[in-house]
Design an enzyme around this catalytic site. Structure first.
Site, PDB file in Angstrom:
ATOM      1  N   THR A  73       0.839  -1.205   0.000  1.00 26.88           N
ATOM      2  CA  THR A  73       0.000   0.000   0.000  1.00 26.88           C
ATOM      3  C   THR A  73       0.871   1.252   0.000  1.00 26.88           C
ATOM      4  OG1 THR A  73      -1.589  -1.219   1.305  1.00 26.88           O
ATOM      5  CG2 THR A  73      -1.882   1.166   1.202  1.00 26.88           C
ATOM      6  N   ARG A 101     -12.352 -10.180  -1.506  1.00 22.26           N
ATOM      7  CA  ARG A 101     -11.830  -9.534  -0.282  1.00 22.26           C
ATOM      8  C   ARG A 101     -11.478  -8.076  -0.569  1.00 22.26           C
ATOM      9  NH1 ARG A 101      -6.952  -6.706   1.379  1.00 22.26           N
ATOM     10  NH2 ARG A 101      -6.735  -7.003   3.620  1.00 22.26           N
ATOM     11  N   VAL A 102     -11.953  -7.177   0.280  1.00 25.37           N
ATOM     12  CA  VAL A 102     -11.598  -5.761   0.176  1.00 25.37           C
ATOM     13  C   VAL A 102     -10.942  -5.357   1.490  1.00 25.37           C
ATOM     14  CG1 VAL A 102     -12.483  -3.404  -0.050  1.00 25.37           C
ATOM     15  CG2 VAL A 102     -13.442  -5.234  -1.455  1.00 25.37           C
ATOM     16  N   THR A 124      -1.378   1.834   6.363  1.00 25.88           N
ATOM     17  CA  THR A 124      -0.875   0.731   5.562  1.00 25.88           C
ATOM     18  C   THR A 124      -0.737  -0.479   6.467  1.00 25.88           C
ATOM     19  OG1 THR A 124       0.911  -0.009   4.104  1.00 25.88           O
ATOM     20  CG2 THR A 124       1.533   1.468   5.865  1.00 25.88           C
ATOM     21  N   GLY A 127      -5.175  -4.840   6.339  1.00 24.69           N
ATOM     22  CA  GLY A 127      -6.388  -4.046   6.187  1.00 24.69           C
ATOM     23  C   GLY A 127      -7.490  -4.401   7.163  1.00 24.69           C
TER      24      GLY A 127
END
Ligand code: GLY
Length: 214
Positions: A73, A101-102, A124, A127
């Protein structure tokens, strides 16, 4: 604010997210709809696999946890000369993740949150743990209450630690950055994250370690 999630074959998803902000009344487009929106605006469809990523997939298959993966990220917070804050957060998410997946990055208030009247903050790392505590909203609201960006980042890292302890799970690798409307910055990460951030001001860039919170 604009975001996209679950988009395949589009390289420059941050540019696509900006178009969502500029050209639609919406804040988040996902999956096939986001890809269609990209194609309508001239984004090429590309295969983003590399020979290395395909070889890893063939060796290991889908990941079953979030614990031992690298993260990619990139979060950038800015303050311009007129005093306006902005931010961007972009990621491929978790490599070899479960389809659908998010993570935190496209979710307003989790991976990124910006409010000119209070501050900008981003995250970052794993998540799921960032989402669990709405980390970026937490940091911006802390700055609104008078905390410095450093105190706000420390608060977010402590919250992740507290939640992990309450759930009796290992502490995840996460890192936070924050910037206030006066240009003060902060950064903090959980132990084992080894997080450095770059700060650019008046043409000079300094790379600094984030405070490690245990
Ligand atoms: N921080 C990126 C992700 O977990 O998806």
């Amino acid at each position: 604010s604009g975001a996209v999630a679950g988009v395949e074959n589009i390289r420059h998803v941050a540019a696509l997210a900006k178009l969502v902000m500029e050209k639609t009344p919406h804040l988040l487009l996902v999956g096939e709809g986001a890809r269609l929106f990209a194609v309508q605006h001239g984004f090429p469809l590309e295969c983003l696999h590399t020979p290395e990523s395909v070889a890893t997939w063939q060796r290991r298959g889908p990941e079953k946890s979030t614990t031992h993966l690298t993260h990619d990220t990139v979060t950038v917070l800015t303050l311009d000369q007129s005093g306006s804050l902005a931010g961007i957060c972009t990621t491929s998410g978790l490599s070899h993740k479960m389809p659908g997946r998010v993570g935190d990055s496209p979710i307003l208030g989790a991976g990124l949150y910006v409010d000119n009247t209070a501050g900008a903050a981003g995250a970052t790392g794993v998540g799921e743990e960032i989402l669990r505590v709405s980390a970026s909203t937490l940091m911006v609201e802390a700055m609104r209450q008078g905390k410095s960006p450093q105190e706000a980042c420390t608060l977010a890292a402590r919250r992740v630690l507290e939640v992990a302890r309450r759930r009796s799970v290992p502490v995840a690798q996460v890192a936070f950055i924050a910037l206030d409307p006066q240009g003060n910055v902060g950064a903090a990460c959980t132990a084992g994250t080894d997080f450095y951030y770059a700060m650019g001001r008046a043409g000079q860039v300094e790379v600094k370690p984030a405070a490690v919170i245990e």
